[in-house]
Design an enzyme around this catalytic site. Structure first.
Site, PDB file in Angstrom:
ATOM      1  N   GLY A  45       0.703  -1.177  -0.098  1.00 24.31           N
ATOM      2  CA  GLY A  45      -0.120   0.091   0.000  1.00 24.31           C
ATOM      3  C   GLY A  45       0.869   1.445   0.174  1.00 24.31           C
ATOM      4  CD  GLN A  50       3.336   6.021   2.501  1.00 26.42           C
ATOM      5  OE1 GLN A  50       2.395   5.394   2.150  1.00 26.42           O
ATOM      6  NE2 GLN A  50       4.517   5.297   3.200  1.00 26.42           N
ATOM      7  CB  CYS A  93       5.027   2.563   7.696  1.00 22.23           C
ATOM      8  SG  CYS A  93       4.641   3.727   6.785  1.00 22.23           S
ATOM      9  CG  LEU A  94       6.413   1.039   1.661  1.00 21.57           C
ATOM     10  CD1 LEU A  94       5.936   1.314   0.099  1.00 21.57           C
ATOM     11  CD2 LEU A  94       7.796   0.153   1.569  1.00 21.57           C
ATOM     12  CG  HIS A 135      -0.833   1.712   7.258  1.00 23.10           C
ATOM     13  ND1 HIS A 135       0.065   1.490   8.220  1.00 23.10           N
ATOM     14  CD2 HIS A 135      -0.023   2.688   6.250  1.00 23.10           C
ATOM     15  CE1 HIS A 135       1.275   1.833   8.021  1.00 23.10           C
ATOM     16  NE2 HIS A 135       1.246   2.797   6.876  1.00 23.10           N
ATOM     17  CD  GLU A 136      -1.224   2.564   2.664  1.00 21.15           C
ATOM     18  OE1 GLU A 136      -0.605   3.989   2.675  1.00 21.15           O
ATOM     19  OE2 GLU A 136      -0.553   1.652   2.926  1.00 21.15           O
ATOM     20  CG  HIS A 139       0.514   7.271   5.449  1.00 19.08           C
ATOM     21  ND1 HIS A 139       1.309   7.828   6.037  1.00 19.08           N
ATOM     22  CD2 HIS A 139       0.512   5.991   5.156  1.00 19.08           C
ATOM     23  CE1 HIS A 139       2.228   6.828   6.238  1.00 19.08           C
ATOM     24  NE2 HIS A 139       1.641   5.639   5.793  1.00 19.08           N
TER      25      HIS A 139
HETATM   26 ZN    ZN Z   1       2.628   3.727   5.873  1.00 20.68          ZN
END
Ligand code: ZN
Length: 163
Positions: A45, A50, A93-94, A135-136, A139
């Site tokens: 995701g 991000q 998380c990236l 989660h996304e 963000h």
């Molecule tokens: Zn994340």
């Protein structure tokens, strides 16, 4: 199509409330780049903030590591309802490479979004899809996993991240 750099916490963009998408043709190009970036980074995701774009778009492919790629793009997503049932799970998380955190979330959500053709879509998400979407969307609201931890757990996670 391009792989974009992924911002790392504590980049300021990750703490901003993202704005609504009004230009779908620009969102198509952005989403294509975000999918390239997500697959390249081995993620499942990715949210637009991000990659430094403060707009309400996220991409997801929960199963590509096991199955054929099934990329999904969510523009202006809204969680219509959440199950009372919650579960804790380990989330990476990236934007926070190298650590995972234990987060409690609803196990099912009803989501509404706009697709890249401009159509409104509704779906019930469960399992990993429900967790990943929450989660996304966090963000898009300027929230990272660290923000959902107790002060003690956050201090521990930050120390591990910065080590
Ligand atoms: Zn994340």
């Amino acid at each position: 199509m391009a792989v974009l750099p992924v911002l790392r916490w504590p980049d300021a963009v990750l703490s901003q409330l993202a704005g609504p998408v009004t230009d779908l043709s620009a969102a198509r190009d952005l989403a294509a780049d975000m999918l390239d970036t997500m697959y390249h980074a081995q993620g499942r995701g990715l949210a637009a903030p991000q990659v430094g774009v403060s707009l309400r778009v996220f991409v997801m492919d929960a199963t590509w590591k096991q199955d054929e790629p099934a990329p999904q793009v969510f523009v202006n997503p809204v969680i219509l309802s959440r199950s009372d049932d919650v579960a804790s799970g380990s989330e990476g998380c990236l934007s926070l490479p190298g650590i995972t955190t234990e987060i409690t979330r609803a196990t099912a959500i009803r989501l509404r979004w706009t697709d890249l053709d401009g159509a409104s879509q509704d779906a019930d998400l469960t399992g990993f899809h429900a967790i990943c979407a929450q989660h996304e969307i966090d963000h898009l609201d300027g929230i990272v996993t660290l923000d959902r931890l107790s002060p003690e757990a956050r201090a521990k996670a930050e120390a591990e991240y910065l080590a």
